[in-house]
Design an enzyme around this catalytic site. Structure first.
Site, PDB file in Angstrom:
ATOM      1  N   TYR A 104       0.875  -1.166   0.000  1.00  0.00           N
ATOM      2  CA  TYR A 104       0.000   0.000   0.000  1.00  0.00           C
ATOM      3  C   TYR A 104       0.914   1.219   0.000  1.00  0.00           C
ATOM      4  CZ  TYR A 104      -3.453   3.465   1.437  1.00  0.00           C
ATOM      5  OH  TYR A 104      -4.255   4.583   1.499  1.00  0.00           O
ATOM      6  N   ASP A 146      -1.622  -1.359  -4.249  1.00  0.00           N
ATOM      7  CA  ASP A 146      -1.967   0.017  -4.594  1.00  0.00           C
ATOM      8  C   ASP A 146      -0.691   0.844  -4.608  1.00  0.00           C
ATOM      9  OD1 ASP A 146      -2.911   2.579  -4.834  1.00  0.00           O
ATOM     10  OD2 ASP A 146      -4.250   2.506  -3.103  1.00  0.00           O
ATOM     11  N   HIS A 167     -11.961   1.117  -4.781  1.00  0.00           N
ATOM     12  CA  HIS A 167     -11.046   0.447  -5.706  1.00  0.00           C
ATOM     13  C   HIS A 167     -11.705  -0.850  -6.161  1.00  0.00           C
ATOM     14  CE1 HIS A 167      -7.099   2.595  -4.793  1.00  0.00           C
ATOM     15  NE2 HIS A 167      -7.931   3.088  -3.886  1.00  0.00           N
TER      16      HIS A 167
END
Length: 371
Positions: A184, A234, A357
């Protein structure tokens, strides 16, 4: 650095699974990734569970829910599912146990595989204290039989305390061992970033650039040790004009600098790549010089879909598809390129669930000789 829970499972004899969908192919590695923007909705029972279905209408409860176990079942029980932005307080053991229960098979017959959960949650007392410490965090959900057969260790990284990275190191799969990162990435903003003493030492943009340099160095060291590296999650970067709708984000200009740095470090093959979208060549060259040569990694989605517009982030408050970006990726070492067999983005309402997302996936086939 963040903590990992639970510790790696001890290896023991594998059980047999009778369902064909649960059979594990030793040569296929399937990775799914999803920024869930908070794990809580995935741990709450659907309202339909409080109602008894009418006679002959059992199918009413079969439609997809915000259920991690249903997601795993729909996709043939993949080797791993990476979650980002789980937003679990690091002291909240009950939620971690609920997550473990949510992905367990619950079967006494062995007809479906079990999964184990590893989490990395923030311990940074200066930069990850907001929202009751329900901030950031990643969870790696891995098939138990895959762990027993292939995993050497699961670890965080030494240079991050915000709960943003988990690394799975494996035995040799195909020609080499793998280091698979659940990521992340830092979102670059003008908000302050503090050091261990609590002093402001820059912005979140500065921290993003520093983390990209640290991640590149870690990947380079792993490749030098013979690992194939996979980065999944991500990245908080949209790479090119093809990855932003209606336009690629270029304001403020710092986003262009962050993008150029990301491209230079992970995709360039030399210290002076061509300029990337929205960035003049001098900025790209300066970024590449700092990177001292890129890793020439492979964007699995772009390898399989060179010109397709596909997006993974759809901000709330906007009509779905009105504004979106491809910021979630699965990226692999150049040495693994020949093994990439499939990649995609799951954009349906059922698959994206309550998050802003949508999930993505990649499969690697190590049955051939490769490189």
């Amino acid at each position: 650095m963040g903590t990992i829970s639970p510790p790696p499972t001890k290896r023991r004899k594998l059980g047999d699974h009778s369902a064909s969908a649960s059979q594990l192919s030793p040569s296929i590695l399937s990775i799914f990734s999803h920024n869930v923007n908070g794990i809580a909705p995935y741990l709450q029972p659907s309202i339909k569970t409080f109602f008894q279905p009418s006679q002959g209408n059992q199918a009413a409860n079969s439609e997809p829910q915000a259920s991690l176990r249903d997601f795993l079942r729909r996709h043939g029980f993949p080797c791993m599912l990476f979650l980002q932005e789980v937003k679990i307080n690091p002291d909240d053991r009950a939620t971690i146990r609920a997550l473990e229960k949510a992905v367990a098979s619950g079967s006494t017959t062995g007809s479906e595989p079990d999964y184990v959960v590893y989490v990395c949650l923030p311990s940074d007392k200066h930069n990850a204290r907001g929202f009751g410490r329900k901030i950031y965090g990643v969870a790696s959900i891995i098939r138990k039989d895959w762990v027993l057969a292939h995993v050497e260790r699961v670890r965080p990284v030494s240079w991050d305390a915000e709960g943003r990275f988990l690394v799975i190191e494996t035995k040799a799969i195909g020609p080499r061992p793998l280091a698979i990162f659940n990521i992340y990435a830092v979102n670059g903003t003008e908000l302050p970033y503090k050091n261990g003493d609590g002093a402001v030492v820059g912005t979140r943009h500065d921290r993003k650039l520093h983390v990209q340099s640290l991640l590149q160095a870690e990947c380079r060291a792993l490749e030098a040790d013979g690992f194939g590296v996979i980065l999944a999650g991500d990245m908080n970067i949209a790479r090119t004009a093809l990855d932003g709708h209606p336009n690629l984000r270029v304001f403020p200009h710092q986003h262009c600098i962050n993008r150029a740095d990301f491209e230079a470090r992970f995709f360039a093959t030399s210290a002076t790549p061509e300029a990337t979208d929205g960035v003049e060549s001098s900025t790209a060259s300066q970024s590449a010089a700092q990177a001292t040569g890129g890793l020439a990694m492979v964007d699995t989605y772009r390898k399989m879909h060179p010109t397709t517009r596909g997006y993974t982030y759809y901000p709330r408050g906007r009509t779905f598809g009105e504004s979106c970006d491809r910021v979630d990726m699965i990226i692999a070492s150049k040495s693994l390129e020949a093994h990439v067999s499939e990649a995609g983005i799951l954009e349906t309402t059922a698959e994206r669930g309550p998050s802003d997302h949508v999930p993505l996936f990649a499969r690697f086939d190590f049955s051939g000789s490769g490189t």
